[in-house]
Scaffold this motif. Structure first.
Motif, PDB file in Angstrom:
ATOM      1  N   VAL A 189       2.496  -7.897  -9.048  1.00 17.73           N
ATOM      2  CA  VAL A 189       1.206  -8.579  -8.900  1.00 17.73           C
ATOM      3  C   VAL A 189       0.451  -8.036  -7.680  1.00 17.73           C
ATOM      4  O   VAL A 189      -0.760  -7.774  -7.747  1.00 17.73           O
ATOM      5  CB  VAL A 189       1.402 -10.110  -8.766  1.00 17.73           C
ATOM      6  CG1 VAL A 189       0.075 -10.788  -8.434  1.00 17.73           C
ATOM      7  CG2 VAL A 189       1.986 -10.688 -10.048  1.00 17.73           C
ATOM      8  N   GLY A 190       1.161  -7.854  -6.578  1.00 20.10           N
ATOM      9  CA  GLY A 190       0.541  -7.341  -5.361  1.00 20.10           C
ATOM     10  C   GLY A 190      -0.026  -5.940  -5.544  1.00 20.10           C
ATOM     11  O   GLY A 190      -1.141  -5.642  -5.094  1.00 20.10           O
ATOM     12  N   LEU A 191       0.729  -5.086  -6.218  1.00 19.52           N
ATOM     13  CA  LEU A 191       0.274  -3.718  -6.447  1.00 19.52           C
ATOM     14  C   LEU A 191      -0.957  -3.680  -7.351  1.00 19.52           C
ATOM     15  O   LEU A 191      -1.932  -2.967  -7.069  1.00 19.52           O
ATOM     16  CB  LEU A 191       1.398  -2.883  -7.070  1.00 19.52           C
ATOM     17  CG  LEU A 191       2.517  -2.410  -6.138  1.00 19.52           C
ATOM     18  CD1 LEU A 191       3.614  -1.717  -6.923  1.00 19.52           C
ATOM     19  CD2 LEU A 191       1.969  -1.469  -5.063  1.00 19.52           C
ATOM     20  N   ILE A 192      -0.908  -4.461  -8.436  1.00 24.55           N
ATOM     21  CA  ILE A 192      -2.055  -4.476  -9.359  1.00 24.55           C
ATOM     22  C   ILE A 192      -3.307  -4.997  -8.665  1.00 24.55           C
ATOM     23  O   ILE A 192      -4.405  -4.441  -8.814  1.00 24.55           O
ATOM     24  CB  ILE A 192      -1.731  -5.330 -10.605  1.00 24.55           C
ATOM     25  CG1 ILE A 192      -0.637  -4.643 -11.440  1.00 24.55           C
ATOM     26  CG2 ILE A 192      -2.989  -5.545 -11.460  1.00 24.55           C
ATOM     27  CD1 ILE A 192      -0.149  -5.468 -12.605  1.00 24.55           C
ATOM     28  N   GLY A 193      -3.152  -6.073  -7.877  1.00 24.94           N
ATOM     29  CA  GLY A 193      -4.286  -6.624  -7.149  1.00 24.94           C
ATOM     30  C   GLY A 193      -4.877  -5.618  -6.172  1.00 24.94           C
ATOM     31  O   GLY A 193      -6.109  -5.479  -6.074  1.00 24.94           O
ATOM     32  N   THR A 194      -4.000  -4.897  -5.452  1.00 25.53           N
ATOM     33  CA  THR A 194      -4.471  -3.909  -4.481  1.00 25.53           C
ATOM     34  C   THR A 194      -5.086  -2.701  -5.174  1.00 25.53           C
ATOM     35  O   THR A 194      -6.055  -2.116  -4.666  1.00 25.53           O
ATOM     36  CB  THR A 194      -3.310  -3.457  -3.573  1.00 25.53           C
ATOM     37  OG1 THR A 194      -2.629  -4.592  -3.059  1.00 25.53           O
ATOM     38  CG2 THR A 194      -3.834  -2.623  -2.410  1.00 25.53           C
ATOM     39  N   VAL A 195      -4.552  -2.324  -6.320  1.00 22.48           N
ATOM     40  CA  VAL A 195      -5.132  -1.223  -7.102  1.00 22.48           C
ATOM     41  C   VAL A 195      -6.571  -1.557  -7.487  1.00 22.48           C
ATOM     42  O   VAL A 195      -7.485  -0.728  -7.337  1.00 22.48           O
ATOM     43  CB  VAL A 195      -4.299  -0.942  -8.373  1.00 22.48           C
ATOM     44  CG1 VAL A 195      -5.096  -0.101  -9.371  1.00 22.48           C
ATOM     45  CG2 VAL A 195      -3.014  -0.215  -8.014  1.00 22.48           C
ATOM     46  N   ILE A 196      -6.778  -2.785  -7.991  1.00 19.59           N
ATOM     47  CA  ILE A 196      -8.128  -3.210  -8.376  1.00 19.59           C
ATOM     48  C   ILE A 196      -9.069  -3.165  -7.174  1.00 19.59           C
ATOM     49  O   ILE A 196     -10.199  -2.664  -7.258  1.00 19.59           O
ATOM     50  CB  ILE A 196      -8.089  -4.633  -8.974  1.00 19.59           C
ATOM     51  CG1 ILE A 196      -7.305  -4.616 -10.300  1.00 19.59           C
ATOM     52  CG2 ILE A 196      -9.505  -5.172  -9.208  1.00 19.59           C
ATOM     53  CD1 ILE A 196      -7.030  -5.991 -10.867  1.00 19.59           C
ATOM     54  N   TYR A 197      -8.594  -3.675  -6.041  1.00 17.68           N
ATOM     55  CA  TYR A 197      -9.408  -3.681  -4.817  1.00 17.68           C
ATOM     56  C   TYR A 197      -9.746  -2.251  -4.380  1.00 17.68           C
ATOM     57  O   TYR A 197     -10.896  -1.947  -4.019  1.00 17.68           O
ATOM     58  CB  TYR A 197      -8.666  -4.408  -3.699  1.00 17.68           C
ATOM     59  CG  TYR A 197      -9.351  -4.314  -2.359  1.00 17.68           C
ATOM     60  CD1 TYR A 197     -10.423  -5.155  -2.048  1.00 17.68           C
ATOM     61  CD2 TYR A 197      -8.938  -3.377  -1.402  1.00 17.68           C
ATOM     62  CE1 TYR A 197     -11.070  -5.067  -0.811  1.00 17.68           C
ATOM     63  CE2 TYR A 197      -9.578  -3.282  -0.173  1.00 17.68           C
ATOM     64  CZ  TYR A 197     -10.639  -4.135   0.111  1.00 17.68           C
ATOM     65  OH  TYR A 197     -11.283  -4.034   1.317  1.00 17.68           O
ATOM     66  N   ASN A 198      -8.749  -1.360  -4.402  1.00 15.68           N
ATOM     67  CA  ASN A 198      -8.966   0.017  -3.963  1.00 15.68           C
ATOM     68  C   ASN A 198      -9.952   0.760  -4.849  1.00 15.68           C
ATOM     69  O   ASN A 198     -10.760   1.568  -4.377  1.00 15.68           O
ATOM     70  CB  ASN A 198      -7.635   0.773  -3.920  1.00 15.68           C
ATOM     71  CG  ASN A 198      -6.801   0.416  -2.702  1.00 15.68           C
ATOM     72  OD1 ASN A 198      -7.203  -0.406  -1.882  1.00 15.68           O
ATOM     73  ND2 ASN A 198      -5.631   1.011  -2.595  1.00 15.68           N
ATOM     74  N   ILE A 199      -9.880   0.490  -6.165  1.00 12.95           N
ATOM     75  CA  ILE A 199     -10.796   1.151  -7.094  1.00 12.95           C
ATOM     76  C   ILE A 199     -12.222   0.651  -6.871  1.00 12.95           C
ATOM     77  O   ILE A 199     -13.179   1.441  -6.843  1.00 12.95           O
ATOM     78  CB  ILE A 199     -10.360   0.919  -8.551  1.00 12.95           C
ATOM     79  CG1 ILE A 199      -9.050   1.682  -8.837  1.00 12.95           C
ATOM     80  CG2 ILE A 199     -11.450   1.372  -9.529  1.00 12.95           C
ATOM     81  CD1 ILE A 199      -8.470   1.430 -10.205  1.00 12.95           C
ATOM     82  N   ILE A 200     -12.361  -0.662  -6.689  1.00 15.44           N
ATOM     83  CA  ILE A 200     -13.702  -1.243  -6.480  1.00 15.44           C
ATOM     84  C   ILE A 200     -14.327  -0.734  -5.178  1.00 15.44           C
ATOM     85  O   ILE A 200     -15.523  -0.419  -5.129  1.00 15.44           O
ATOM     86  CB  ILE A 200     -13.626  -2.785  -6.458  1.00 15.44           C
ATOM     87  CG1 ILE A 200     -13.254  -3.311  -7.853  1.00 15.44           C
ATOM     88  CG2 ILE A 200     -14.959  -3.394  -6.010  1.00 15.44           C
ATOM     89  CD1 ILE A 200     -13.008  -4.797  -7.900  1.00 15.44           C
ATOM     90  N   THR A 201     -13.516  -0.653  -4.132  1.00 11.69           N
ATOM     91  CA  THR A 201     -14.036  -0.257  -2.813  1.00 11.69           C
ATOM     92  C   THR A 201     -13.892   1.245  -2.535  1.00 11.69           C
ATOM     93  O   THR A 201     -14.250   1.707  -1.446  1.00 11.69           O
ATOM     94  CB  THR A 201     -13.307  -1.036  -1.707  1.00 11.69           C
ATOM     95  OG1 THR A 201     -11.896  -0.754  -1.791  1.00 11.69           O
ATOM     96  CG2 THR A 201     -13.542  -2.533  -1.863  1.00 11.69           C
ATOM     97  N   SER A 202     -13.353   1.993  -3.515  1.00 10.00           N
ATOM     98  CA  SER A 202     -13.170   3.452  -3.383  1.00 10.00           C
ATOM     99  C   SER A 202     -12.294   3.827  -2.196  1.00 10.00           C
ATOM    100  O   SER A 202     -12.528   4.828  -1.509  1.00 10.00           O
ATOM    101  CB  SER A 202     -14.533   4.156  -3.265  1.00 10.00           C
ATOM    102  OG  SER A 202     -15.291   3.953  -4.436  1.00 10.00           O
ATOM    103  N   GLN A 203     -11.271   3.002  -1.933  1.00  6.73           N
ATOM    104  CA  GLN A 203     -10.329   3.309  -0.854  1.00  6.73           C
ATOM    105  C   GLN A 203      -9.461   4.498  -1.274  1.00  6.73           C
ATOM    106  O   GLN A 203      -9.071   4.622  -2.424  1.00  6.73           O
ATOM    107  CB  GLN A 203      -9.435   2.098  -0.572  1.00  6.73           C
ATOM    108  CG  GLN A 203     -10.175   0.884  -0.065  1.00  6.73           C
ATOM    109  CD  GLN A 203     -10.638   1.061   1.364  1.00  6.73           C
ATOM    110  OE1 GLN A 203      -9.978   1.712   2.163  1.00  6.73           O
ATOM    111  NE2 GLN A 203     -11.783   0.477   1.684  1.00  6.73           N
ATOM    112  N   LYS A 204      -9.167   5.374  -0.321  1.00  3.17           N
ATOM    113  CA  LYS A 204      -8.298   6.505  -0.627  1.00  3.17           C
ATOM    114  C   LYS A 204      -7.464   6.866   0.600  1.00  3.17           C
ATOM    115  O   LYS A 204      -7.887   6.634   1.746  1.00  3.17           O
ATOM    116  CB  LYS A 204      -9.101   7.711  -1.098  1.00  3.17           C
ATOM    117  CG  LYS A 204     -10.106   8.253  -0.103  1.00  3.17           C
ATOM    118  CD  LYS A 204     -10.843   9.437  -0.698  1.00  3.17           C
ATOM    119  CE  LYS A 204     -11.821  10.045   0.299  1.00  3.17           C
ATOM    120  NZ  LYS A 204     -12.534  11.200  -0.282  1.00  3.17           N
TER     121      LYS A 204
END
Length: 208
Positions: free
Chosen positions: A92-107
């Motif tokens: 759950v934590g990984l999926i949530g962070t993946v969604i956040y990173n994609i939305i905010t373009s974190q890399k």
């Protein structure tokens, strides 16, 4: 006497697996956090959860060595249940962070450490898997063979980390690291389900 020595080898392999996962977890979490690599950070957390599972396996081997009974006892069921819950939380934590990173373009700044750590892990886990499989077959132990087959999951996770790290290092696209983390999340969900199944005495794909 020979059988007792082989059980000792199986126990040593289990202890090596636990020790390796502790070191791998510490290094992966540190560099995953400092470099901003979600896939490497998730890989490290998975290693820590594998430590809990590994402790249960060490206990199982000691018990089988003493009593020659391969059924799951209360300690192992508790360890497997905690492991299963931890894997689900990580998923759950990984999926949530993946969604956040994609939305905010974190890399991440770099995924070089992901390449190094996953390459070492692939070699280490394949070696452990082959040694465990050999001992399990000699002992005719379904438990040791299942543990050897479950080590394949660590190899698959390492391969996912390796490919996502290499692709990011080449193309520097922000979503590549997130896709790698999502792949790890899929496997952690599967590991969680298998842990719960084993805690209930059910056979999982690890026995295949």
């Amino acid at each position: 006497m020979i059988k007792k020595q082989m059980w000792n080898v199986a126990l040593i392999l289990a202890i090596i697996t636990v020790s390796y996962n502790i070191v791998e977890g510490l290094v992966s979490v540190y560099f995953g956090f400092s470099d901003g690599s979600l896939s490497l950070f998730g890989f490290g957390l998975d290693s820590f959860i594998e430590v809990m599972s590994g402790i249960g396996i060490c206990h199982m081997i000691i018990r089988i060595k003493m009593s020659d009974v391969e059924s799951v006892d209360k300690f192992e069921r508790t360890a497997l249940t905690i492991t299963g819950i931890s894997f689900y939380i990580l998923t759950v934590g990984l999926i949530g962070t993946v969604i956040y990173n994609i939305i905010t373009s974190q890399k991440p700044e770099t995924t070089l450490w992901g390449i190094i750590i996953s390459s070492i892990s692939i070699m280490a886990m394949i070696s452990l898997m082959l040694f465990k499989m050999n001992i399990g077959r000699k002992l005719k132990s379904d438990a040791v063979i299942a543990d050897a087959n479950c080590t394949k999951t660590c190899v698959y996770l390492s391969v996912i980390l390796l490919f996502s790290s290499i692709l990011y290092q080449i193309f520097k696209l922000s979503y590549i690291d997130s896709i790698g983390a999502l792949g790890i999340a899929i496997f952690t969900f599967k590991e969680g389900k298998e842990s719960f199944d084993k805690s209930k005495g059910k056979k999982c794909c690890c026995n295949d």
